[in-house]
Design a protein around this motif. Structure first.
Motif, PDB file in Angstrom:
ATOM      1  N   UNK A 143      35.486  24.366  54.636  1.00 52.46           N
ATOM      2  CA  UNK A 143      36.117  25.062  55.767  1.00 52.46           C
ATOM      3  C   UNK A 143      36.878  26.297  55.274  1.00 52.46           C
ATOM      4  N   UNK A 144      37.548  26.157  54.125  1.00 51.17           N
ATOM      5  CA  UNK A 144      38.299  27.301  53.586  1.00 51.17           C
ATOM      6  C   UNK A 144      37.370  28.448  53.227  1.00 51.17           C
ATOM      7  N   UNK A 145      36.194  28.105  52.685  1.00 48.43           N
ATOM      8  CA  UNK A 145      35.220  29.141  52.321  1.00 48.43           C
ATOM      9  C   UNK A 145      34.747  29.884  53.568  1.00 48.43           C
ATOM     10  N   UNK A 146      34.385  29.125  54.601  1.00 49.73           N
ATOM     11  CA  UNK A 146      33.914  29.734  55.849  1.00 49.73           C
ATOM     12  C   UNK A 146      35.007  30.595  56.472  1.00 49.73           C
ATOM     13  N   UNK A 147      36.226  30.077  56.440  1.00 54.80           N
ATOM     14  CA  UNK A 147      37.359  30.808  57.010  1.00 54.80           C
ATOM     15  C   UNK A 147      37.536  32.157  56.330  1.00 54.80           C
ATOM     16  N   UNK A 148      37.495  32.172  54.998  1.00 55.67           N
ATOM     17  CA  UNK A 148      37.675  33.429  54.266  1.00 55.67           C
ATOM     18  C   UNK A 148      36.496  34.371  54.474  1.00 55.67           C
ATOM     19  N   UNK A 149      35.290  33.820  54.520  1.00 59.04           N
ATOM     20  CA  UNK A 149      34.097  34.657  54.620  1.00 59.04           C
ATOM     21  C   UNK A 149      33.956  35.296  55.998  1.00 59.04           C
ATOM     22  N   UNK A 171      44.288  31.378  62.541  1.00 57.54           N
ATOM     23  CA  UNK A 171      43.426  30.989  63.646  1.00 57.54           C
ATOM     24  C   UNK A 171      43.483  29.476  63.811  1.00 57.54           C
ATOM     25  N   UNK A 172      43.416  28.974  65.045  1.00 55.20           N
ATOM     26  CA  UNK A 172      43.434  27.519  65.262  1.00 55.20           C
ATOM     27  C   UNK A 172      42.250  26.847  64.573  1.00 55.20           C
ATOM     28  N   UNK A 173      42.464  25.634  64.094  1.00 57.69           N
ATOM     29  CA  UNK A 173      41.410  24.940  63.358  1.00 57.69           C
ATOM     30  C   UNK A 173      40.182  24.696  64.221  1.00 57.69           C
ATOM     31  N   UNK A 225      34.385  25.508  67.231  1.00 57.09           N
ATOM     32  CA  UNK A 225      33.825  26.076  68.455  1.00 57.09           C
ATOM     33  C   UNK A 225      32.723  27.082  68.120  1.00 57.09           C
ATOM     34  N   UNK A 226      32.961  27.916  67.137  1.00 57.03           N
ATOM     35  CA  UNK A 226      31.948  28.895  66.722  1.00 57.03           C
ATOM     36  C   UNK A 226      30.714  28.197  66.134  1.00 57.03           C
ATOM     37  N   UNK A 285      36.469  35.007  58.796  1.00 50.45           N
ATOM     38  CA  UNK A 285      37.708  35.466  59.421  1.00 50.45           C
ATOM     39  C   UNK A 285      38.622  36.168  58.422  1.00 50.45           C
ATOM     40  N   UNK A 286      38.099  36.499  57.248  1.00 45.69           N
ATOM     41  CA  UNK A 286      38.866  37.166  56.189  1.00 45.69           C
ATOM     42  C   UNK A 286      40.132  36.382  55.886  1.00 45.69           C
ATOM     43  N   UNK A 287      41.255  37.017  55.977  1.00 49.19           N
ATOM     44  CA  UNK A 287      42.499  36.339  55.605  1.00 49.19           C
ATOM     45  C   UNK A 287      43.314  35.917  56.834  1.00 49.19           C
ATOM     46  N   UNK A 288      42.681  35.878  57.987  1.00 48.20           N
ATOM     47  CA  UNK A 288      43.377  35.488  59.206  1.00 48.20           C
ATOM     48  C   UNK A 288      43.499  33.968  59.249  1.00 48.20           C
ATOM     49  N   UNK A 289      44.405  33.443  58.410  1.00 47.75           N
ATOM     50  CA  UNK A 289      44.515  31.989  58.280  1.00 47.75           C
ATOM     51  C   UNK A 289      45.269  31.364  59.450  1.00 47.75           C
TER      52      UNK A 289
END
Length: 230
Positions: free
Chosen positions: A174-180, A188-190, A195-196, A182-186
């Motif tokens: 999940x952390x990898x997908x988040x960074x790839x 965002x709701x989990x 949903x995406x 949503x960049x560094x927008x940590x």
């Protein structure tokens, strides 16, 4: 790309991270081999950079674990002060893809890292149009079609879909997908990621009958798998 670096010298870690961050990568520094192994069990990385001599667990011990437990194509660069020919041969024989001798030189580090990434992930350095079976991605225009029929997707949905296809068969944390995506927008709701994922699965009809399965990996993340028709 997401790069994990192991070195017990903080000044070297800081320098390597500064160089690679300026080259567009996301760096995760570790001073402990055991700490790195702990994260490798939980997170996805695109490339590892290992120092040979780390007090608690050597770079070669980490590498042996990586080659046994993780993808055989995960690129690994040894970055060490051990410059003897026997050392270089031993490092490569242990499973490293390349070997770099300290002190760090900016141009050499970036060149070696980019060469390893190009070899390991050719699809991510491909032409503007990328084809995966019935799925076609136009990377510059951020358009995707299924059986030559255009599919309406938001930019984030497109980025997520392309990330999954570029890493076909590989579990992504999940952390990898988040960074790839949503960049560094940590902040965002989990549930946003879930949903995406659901929208991508639905819009692209990622079902076994179309040759693909998008599935969760328990307590880790997601994986897009290619399904072979029986």
């Amino acid at each position: 790309m997401r790069i994990a670096i192991l070195d017990d010298d903080n000044s070297i870690l800081e320098l390597a991270c500064t160089i690679l961050t300026s080259a567009g990568h996301v760096c995760h520094p570790f001073t402990s081999g055991k700490e790195m192994l702990h994260q490798l069990r939980r997170e996805s990385f695109d490339l590892l950079i290992l120092d040979w001599q780390v007090p608690d667990l050597s770079g070669t011990e980490v590498l042996h674990w990586v080659r046994e437990k993780l993808s055989p194509t995960l690129p690994v660069l040894f970055m060490t002060s051990r410059s003897g020919e026997d050392d270089i041969i031993a490092g490569l024989a242990a499973g490293a893809d390349d070997y770099m001798i300290k002190p760090i030189r900016r141009g050499e580090l970036v060149a070696r890292v980019h060469a390893l990434l190009r070899r390991a992930y050719p699809a991510q350095n491909a032409a503007e149009i990328v084809q995966f079976g019935i799925y076609q991605f136009e990377t510059r225009a951020s358009r995707v079609s299924v059986n030559e029929e255009p599919v309406e997707m938001t930019q984030k949905e497109f980025d997520l879909a392309l990330l999954l296809f570029n890493n076909l068969g590989r579990p992504l944390s999940r952390a990898y997908i988040l960074e790839a995506v949503w960049s560094r927008d940590i902040d965002i709701p989990s549930r946003t990621m879930d949903t995406h994922i659901s929208r991508v699965r639905s819009k692209l009809n990622l079902r076994p009958e179309n040759g693909y399965r998008l599935a969760p990996v328990y307590s880790y993340g997601y994986r897009l798998e290619q399904v072979v028709a029986e």
